[in-house]
Design an enzyme around this catalytic site. Sequence first.
Site, PDB file in Angstrom:
ATOM      1  N   ASN A 107       0.841  -1.198  -0.014  1.00 53.73           N
ATOM      2  CA  ASN A 107       0.151  -0.025   0.146  1.00 53.73           C
ATOM      3  C   ASN A 107       1.098   1.131  -0.047  1.00 53.73           C
ATOM      4  O   ASN A 107       1.537   1.491   0.995  1.00 53.73           O
ATOM      5  CB  ASN A 107      -0.873  -0.004   0.940  1.00 53.73           C
ATOM      6  N   GLU A 143      -6.345  -5.806   4.930  1.00 61.65           N
ATOM      7  CA  GLU A 143      -4.989  -5.041   4.503  1.00 61.65           C
ATOM      8  C   GLU A 143      -3.958  -6.239   4.916  1.00 61.65           C
ATOM      9  O   GLU A 143      -2.794  -6.175   4.004  1.00 61.65           O
ATOM     10  CB  GLU A 143      -4.838  -3.809   5.124  1.00 61.65           C
ATOM     11  N   CYS A 168      -2.980   6.391   6.177  1.00 64.48           N
ATOM     12  CA  CYS A 168      -3.978   6.101   6.673  1.00 64.48           C
ATOM     13  C   CYS A 168      -3.889   5.757   8.299  1.00 64.48           C
ATOM     14  O   CYS A 168      -3.686   6.272   9.428  1.00 64.48           O
ATOM     15  CB  CYS A 168      -5.105   5.107   6.136  1.00 64.48           C
ATOM     16  N   ASN A 193      -8.285   6.016   3.723  1.00 60.99           N
ATOM     17  CA  ASN A 193      -9.711   5.307   3.786  1.00 60.99           C
ATOM     18  C   ASN A 193     -10.173   4.784   5.076  1.00 60.99           C
ATOM     19  O   ASN A 193      -9.835   3.795   5.372  1.00 60.99           O
ATOM     20  CB  ASN A 193      -9.530   4.102   2.826  1.00 60.99           C
TER      21      ASN A 193
HETATM   22  N1  CDT Z   1      -7.091   2.148   5.375  1.00 61.07           N
HETATM   23  C1  CDT Z   1      -6.984   2.226   6.850  1.00 61.07           C
HETATM   24  O1  CDT Z   1      -5.650   1.950   7.346  1.00 61.07           O
HETATM   25  N2  CDT Z   1      -8.006   2.184   7.616  1.00 61.07           N
HETATM   26  C2  CDT Z   1      -8.030   2.011   8.885  1.00 61.07           C
HETATM   27  C3  CDT Z   1      -9.407   1.415   9.466  1.00 61.07           C
HETATM   28  C4  CDT Z   1      -9.023   0.888  10.752  1.00 61.07           C
HETATM   29  S1  CDT Z   1     -10.106  -0.300  10.949  1.00 61.07           S
HETATM   30  C5  CDT Z   1      -9.516  -1.856  10.355  1.00 61.07           C
HETATM   31  C6  CDT Z   1      -7.829   3.441   9.769  1.00 61.07           C
HETATM   32  O2  CDT Z   1      -7.012   3.511  10.605  1.00 61.07           O
HETATM   33  O3  CDT Z   1      -8.561   4.207   9.433  1.00 61.07           O
END
Ligand code: CDT
Length: 316
Positions: A107, A143, A168, A193
């Site tokens: 990623n 992921e 993220c 996201n």
């Molecule tokens: N994309 C990403 O890292 N999203 C995470 C979701 C956490 S819940 C599994 C975030 O920390 O926003």
Amino acid sequence: MTRMVTIGAAQTGPIQRSDTRAEVVERLIALLRQGAAAGCDLVVFPELTLTTFFPRWFVEDRAEFDHFFETEMPGPETQPLFDEAVRLQVGFHLGYAELTPDGHHYNTAILVEPTGQIVARYRKVHLPGHEAHEPWRAFQHLERYYFEAGPSFDVHRAFGGLMGMAICNDRRWPETYRVLGLQGCEMALIGYNTPTHYAPDPSQDRLQGFHNHLVLQSGAYQNGMWVVGVAKAGHEEGSDLLGGSAIVAPSGEIMAECQTTGDELVVAECDLDLCANYKETLFDFDRYRRPEVYRRITEQTGVEIPAHLRDPKETS
Ligand code: CDT
């Protein structure tokens, strides 16, 4: 002194599975043009910008999802974005799924200068979610199934300052900002996201926007750096993704914030010299930090209750 860099946080709305790369790139080019018209030096796009957030689905054979990954950057479908950036003389930051020639899946985010040169590539360090299919969830967060973890947080000289990247979930970990901060980072670029529904503990759902700004703002303040958090937002393939993209000053104040969950650009003129106000006073690391007291941070991963405080009823 001032060292100004004008930043556009280019939030996108949802990218559905049926949306082609060409359609997505058209939307990004429209945002890039808005950024250029607003005087941006750098336009920041989100995590996994080119596709839907595919880790929400499980497929037995991971290779079936290789079409969500880019094998070259730029490739034929992303070249128009690079060409337009060069034409407009605007840099950009782009998150995407990367499949390397030797078969590794990451990623990834890149930082591209107005010349079209890729100056930095970052591979996500903290991979959230789960490794295996969990059918009880309304949607998956796989992921840890689709990606390998990246190796490091680095800084790069670009856009007149020291730039860092994170992706993220990295933004929720204080270590991310501190490791960047210890390298003098003046601006961290972070695409995300974030599903508004968190299956393991839905009581957090209503707090998603609060937690997003909490971590971006504290990371900025505690390390005296600008932080640019940019969402892919809106209703994507049955999952609601958080908006709230924001440009945060080293003071921790939000200087610009998206108001919608669609394609939206917000702009802030960022003075990189403001970082020194914090880096050289309250957060003068060299003067005040006590790394000898922080050894647990690098020597230990999970919680270890000291032996003399453990509940005797619990075994080992
Ligand atoms: N994309 C990403 O890292 N999203 C995470 C979701 C956490 S819940 C599994 C975030 O920390 O926003």
